[in-house]
Design a protein around this motif. Sequence first.
Motif, PDB file in Angstrom:
ATOM      1  N   GLY A 277      39.678  88.007  41.636  1.00  0.00           N
ATOM      2  CA  GLY A 277      40.730  88.077  42.642  1.00  0.00           C
ATOM      3  C   GLY A 277      41.676  86.897  42.474  1.00  0.00           C
ATOM      4  N   SER A 278      41.902  86.171  43.546  1.00  0.00           N
ATOM      5  CA  SER A 278      42.798  85.015  43.491  1.00  0.00           C
ATOM      6  C   SER A 278      42.038  83.703  43.326  1.00  0.00           C
ATOM      7  N   GLY A 279      40.754  83.802  42.976  1.00  0.00           N
ATOM      8  CA  GLY A 279      39.945  82.584  42.833  1.00  0.00           C
ATOM      9  C   GLY A 279      39.021  82.672  41.638  1.00  0.00           C
ATOM     10  N   TYR A 280      37.920  81.973  41.740  1.00  0.00           N
ATOM     11  CA  TYR A 280      36.952  81.896  40.655  1.00  0.00           C
ATOM     12  C   TYR A 280      35.556  82.117  41.222  1.00  0.00           C
ATOM     13  N   ALA A 281      34.680  82.671  40.380  1.00  0.00           N
ATOM     14  CA  ALA A 281      33.295  82.891  40.792  1.00  0.00           C
ATOM     15  C   ALA A 281      32.367  82.367  39.704  1.00  0.00           C
ATOM     16  N   LEU A 282      31.285  81.734  40.129  1.00  0.00           N
ATOM     17  CA  LEU A 282      30.279  81.236  39.213  1.00  0.00           C
ATOM     18  C   LEU A 282      29.251  82.337  39.005  1.00  0.00           C
TER      19      LEU A 282
ATOM     20  N   SER B  13      24.348  79.681  47.701  1.00  0.00           N
ATOM     21  CA  SER B  13      25.214  80.503  46.860  1.00  0.00           C
ATOM     22  C   SER B  13      26.570  80.704  47.534  1.00  0.00           C
ATOM     23  N   GLU B  14      26.600  80.743  48.864  1.00  0.00           N
ATOM     24  CA  GLU B  14      27.876  80.893  49.558  1.00  0.00           C
ATOM     25  C   GLU B  14      28.722  79.632  49.411  1.00  0.00           C
ATOM     26  N   GLY B  15      28.077  78.460  49.378  1.00  0.00           N
ATOM     27  CA  GLY B  15      28.813  77.208  49.295  1.00  0.00           C
ATOM     28  C   GLY B  15      29.232  76.843  47.893  1.00  0.00           C
ATOM     29  N   CYS B  16      28.444  77.203  46.894  1.00  0.00           N
ATOM     30  CA  CYS B  16      28.716  76.794  45.513  1.00  0.00           C
ATOM     31  C   CYS B  16      29.157  77.933  44.629  1.00  0.00           C
ATOM     32  N   GLY B  17      28.884  79.154  44.997  1.00  0.00           N
ATOM     33  CA  GLY B  17      29.124  80.263  44.096  1.00  0.00           C
ATOM     34  C   GLY B  17      30.554  80.746  44.047  1.00  0.00           C
TER      35      GLY B  17
END
Length: 103
Positions: free
Chosen positions: A40-45, A94-98
């Motif tokens: 989307g408009s961001g990044y995911a680990l 996972s919500e905070g870092c992912g």
Amino acid sequence: MGRAARHALGTLRTFVDDLRRGLEPDRPPRTASRLLVTEGSGYALRAAREDVDAWRFEEVVNGLGDAGSARDLERTTEALAWWRGRPSRTSATSEGCGRLGPG
């Protein structure tokens, strides 16, 4: 988009590129990252839980008993040994870092 916003976006992309190189040092140039992906408009680990020390540590802490057994002490000591450097101030969930970037 104003000049400052374009500069900030360029700076962010530079940092993400550097982070991707650090996470996947053997990835050939101009190939898609498998770990830090654009979403989307961001990044995911996209790392496995066992590959992120903070997530592994969280699992150890969540699995500790109330009695404080010798096994709990052994597991906690092992988990603390995984940490290098200064701990993050953010949550290790996972919500905070992912997810990085706007939600």
